[in-house]
Motif scaffolding. Structure first.
Motif, PDB file in Angstrom:
ATOM      1  N   GLY A   2       8.084   0.884  -6.003  1.00 14.35           N
ATOM      2  CA  GLY A   2       8.509   2.266  -6.136  1.00 14.35           C
ATOM      3  C   GLY A   2       7.850   3.033  -7.267  1.00 14.35           C
ATOM      4  O   GLY A   2       8.279   4.148  -7.599  1.00 14.35           O
ATOM      5  N   VAL A   3       6.800   2.469  -7.849  1.00  8.67           N
ATOM      6  CA  VAL A   3       6.085   3.118  -8.953  1.00  8.67           C
ATOM      7  C   VAL A   3       5.010   4.047  -8.382  1.00  8.67           C
ATOM      8  O   VAL A   3       4.307   3.685  -7.435  1.00  8.67           O
ATOM      9  CB  VAL A   3       5.453   2.061  -9.881  1.00  8.67           C
ATOM     10  N   LYS A   4       4.872   5.227  -8.960  1.00  5.67           N
ATOM     11  CA  LYS A   4       3.862   6.181  -8.509  1.00  5.67           C
ATOM     12  C   LYS A   4       2.525   5.838  -9.162  1.00  5.67           C
ATOM     13  O   LYS A   4       2.401   5.836 -10.380  1.00  5.67           O
ATOM     14  CB  LYS A   4       4.274   7.607  -8.862  1.00  5.67           C
ATOM     15  N   VAL A   5       1.518   5.570  -8.333  1.00  6.76           N
ATOM     16  CA  VAL A   5       0.230   5.039  -8.806  1.00  6.76           C
ATOM     17  C   VAL A   5      -0.923   5.840  -8.230  1.00  6.76           C
ATOM     18  O   VAL A   5      -0.889   6.253  -7.064  1.00  6.76           O
ATOM     19  CB  VAL A   5       0.066   3.560  -8.378  1.00  6.76           C
ATOM     20  N   ALA A   6      -1.961   6.026  -9.052  1.00  2.00           N
ATOM     21  CA  ALA A   6      -3.228   6.590  -8.574  1.00  2.00           C
ATOM     22  C   ALA A   6      -4.367   5.673  -9.024  1.00  2.00           C
ATOM     23  O   ALA A   6      -4.422   5.272 -10.188  1.00  2.00           O
ATOM     24  CB  ALA A   6      -3.448   7.996  -9.122  1.00  2.00           C
ATOM     25  N   VAL A   7      -5.239   5.348  -8.085  1.00  4.33           N
ATOM     26  CA  VAL A   7      -6.436   4.544  -8.367  1.00  4.33           C
ATOM     27  C   VAL A   7      -7.636   5.476  -8.395  1.00  4.33           C
ATOM     28  O   VAL A   7      -7.840   6.267  -7.465  1.00  4.33           O
ATOM     29  CB  VAL A   7      -6.649   3.461  -7.285  1.00  4.33           C
ATOM     30  N   ALA A   8      -8.443   5.371  -9.448  1.00  7.20           N
ATOM     31  CA  ALA A   8      -9.691   6.121  -9.541  1.00  7.20           C
ATOM     32  C   ALA A   8     -10.853   5.139  -9.525  1.00  7.20           C
ATOM     33  O   ALA A   8     -10.975   4.304 -10.425  1.00  7.20           O
ATOM     34  CB  ALA A   8      -9.726   6.963 -10.820  1.00  7.20           C
ATOM     35  N   GLU A   9     -11.674   5.212  -8.499  1.00  6.23           N
ATOM     36  CA  GLU A   9     -12.849   4.339  -8.333  1.00  6.23           C
ATOM     37  C   GLU A   9     -14.105   5.180  -8.469  1.00  6.23           C
ATOM     38  O   GLU A   9     -14.260   6.193  -7.784  1.00  6.23           O
ATOM     39  CB  GLU A   9     -12.786   3.643  -6.978  1.00  6.23           C
TER      40      GLU A   9
END
Length: 429
Positions: free
Chosen positions: A52-59
């Motif tokens: 339930g954690v809000k996550v953003a991945v930047a590649e």
């Protein structure tokens, strides 16, 4: 550098299409920002979003651009370092915990593959560590003894048994590790990304990190098209950390010696020939001073790799070595066309173990997989996710300060030149 050139990579040619992603083009706020879209970063994102954690991945490039898309595809248990040596380095309690976590690493990988129905040519029939001569066989017997103290299902095989399982000639035996197996590594990375997106993660590709600024109790990460504000940051760049060299968080790259590694893949073998080579599809590597590896894929291609970089000066030497090696090891296959070749970077540390760092307040990094990226990357990604959400004792590694290796560039150059020299003379007679 060689690892960033456009080479005909088999994994790119045969993996299912990547999930649709775009560059970041706005300012967003999340709980956790993950820098790097490989095994570690995607595992962290998946496990965090499932909680339930809000996550953003930047590649900075594309999913699996680095080691995750250039890997041999062996899902090995533990680290390269022998169990007794690992415990001598970390101590009995910490060492035993790490051995247990990473010994179970292949199960974590294959469980994720099954749970999320990841199509990545997954086979779990073990891996074979091949003995080069009597000295290599003695080393494998020592590894067998040490791992069995931890209940690991490992077994030294005779030369005849090793030949039966591989079809390869000239080895003195092999260590079979039944915990392990093989996958198509880029397909696995793309599958993790697809699962993370389905769970609610945001993934942005072609989104390099340009700057980082502390804003109260959060970090503002600046990218070309926007920014990510997050309370916690996971750096998951490993040997490709220089892609973010304009940020303050690159000190961990100064402790990594880059070991270049290349692979060549043949055209598909005929069914008649393929039946005699790795019929159970174990992945293999050897005890040689300059290590080599070989395995098969689902299309009956034989994939052979070793230390070295495929630059303009070295490629011809390595290509000739591969052709000689295939003829020596598998004389039944004759001359085969090599359809694909690619190279990449392995991040090596001075003690051959991963290093966990707190680069700044709430900025966490684990790097230095020393050639064991798939299972450890998956395990450490999950552990980092648990750690940033406050779970006690989540990390199987203690935090340490970054210790730059002043000899790393010289060692990297030595590995490249030494491998080229050895490949020039090996298996000529």
């Amino acid at each position: 550098m060689a690892a960033e050139r456009s080479l005909p990579n088999l994994w790119h040619a045969t993996a299912p299409a990547a999930p649709e992603t775009r560059p970041l083009a706005r300012d967003i706020t999340v709980d956790v920002a993950v820098i790097g879209g490989g095994f570690t970063g995607l595992s962290a994102a998946l496990h965090l979003t499932e909680k339930g954690v809000k996550v953003a991945v930047a590649e900075a490039k594309m999913i699996g651009f680095g080691g995750s898309g250039r890997n041999v595809g062996l899902v090995n248990a533990g680290m390269w370092t022998k169990p007794d040596d690992l415990i001598a380095t970390l101590g009995a309690e910490a060492g035993t915990r790490l051995l247990t976590e990473l010994g179970n690493g292949p199960s974590v990988v294959y469980d994720l593959i099954a749970k999320h129905e990841i199509q990545c040519e997954a086979v779990r029939n073990g891996t074979l560590h091949m003995a080069v001569g009597a000295e290599g066989l003695a080393e494998l017997r020592d590894r067998e003894t040490q791992w069995r103290k931890f209940g690991a299902p490992v077994e030294v095989l005779s030369a005849e048994h090793a030949n039966m399982l591989t079809g390869a000639e000239g080895f003195a035996g092999a260590l079979l590790d039944r915990r392990a197996g093989t996958i198509q590594p880029l397909a696995y990375a793309r599958g993790l990304a697809r699962a993370a997106l389905a769970a609610g993660a945001e993934i942005y590709t072609e989104t390099p990190l340009l700057a980082a600024e502390r804003k109260g109790d959060s970090w503002k990460l600046t990218m070309p098209g926007g920014s990510i504000t997050a309370k916690s940051v996971i750096l998951a760049t490993n040997a490709y950390g220089k892609l973010i060299e304009r940020t303050p968080w690159t000190a961990h790259t100064e402790e990594l010696t880059i070991l270049p590694y290349f692979q060549f893949a043949t055209e598909p073998l005929s069914d008649n020939i393929a039946r005699g080579i790795l019929p159970e599809r174990q992945g293999c590597w050897d005890t040689g001073l300059v290590m080599t590896s070989f395995r098969m894929d689902q299309q009956n291609r034989l994939i052979f790799g070793s230390i070295g970089r495929l630059d303009a000066l070295a490629k011809g030497t390595h290509l000739a070595f591969v052709k000689r090696s295939l003829r020596k090891l598998f004389p039944m296959i004759g001359d085969l066309r090599l359809e694909y070749w690619w190279d990449g970077r392995i991040g090596m540390t001075t003690n051959h173990l991963p290093q966990m760092h707190v680069m700044a307040p709430n900025v966490f990094s684990i790097s230095g997989y020393n050639g064991r990226g798939i299972a450890p990357g998956t395990v450490f990604g999950r552990a980092l996710g648990d750690h940033v959400t406050g779970e006690p004792n989540a990390l199987p590694l203690a935090e340490k300060p970054v210790t730059p290796d002043p000899w790393r560039n010289l060692k990297s150059a030595f590995y490249h030149a030494g491998a080229q020299a050895k490949h020039f003379i090996d298996r000529r007679f």
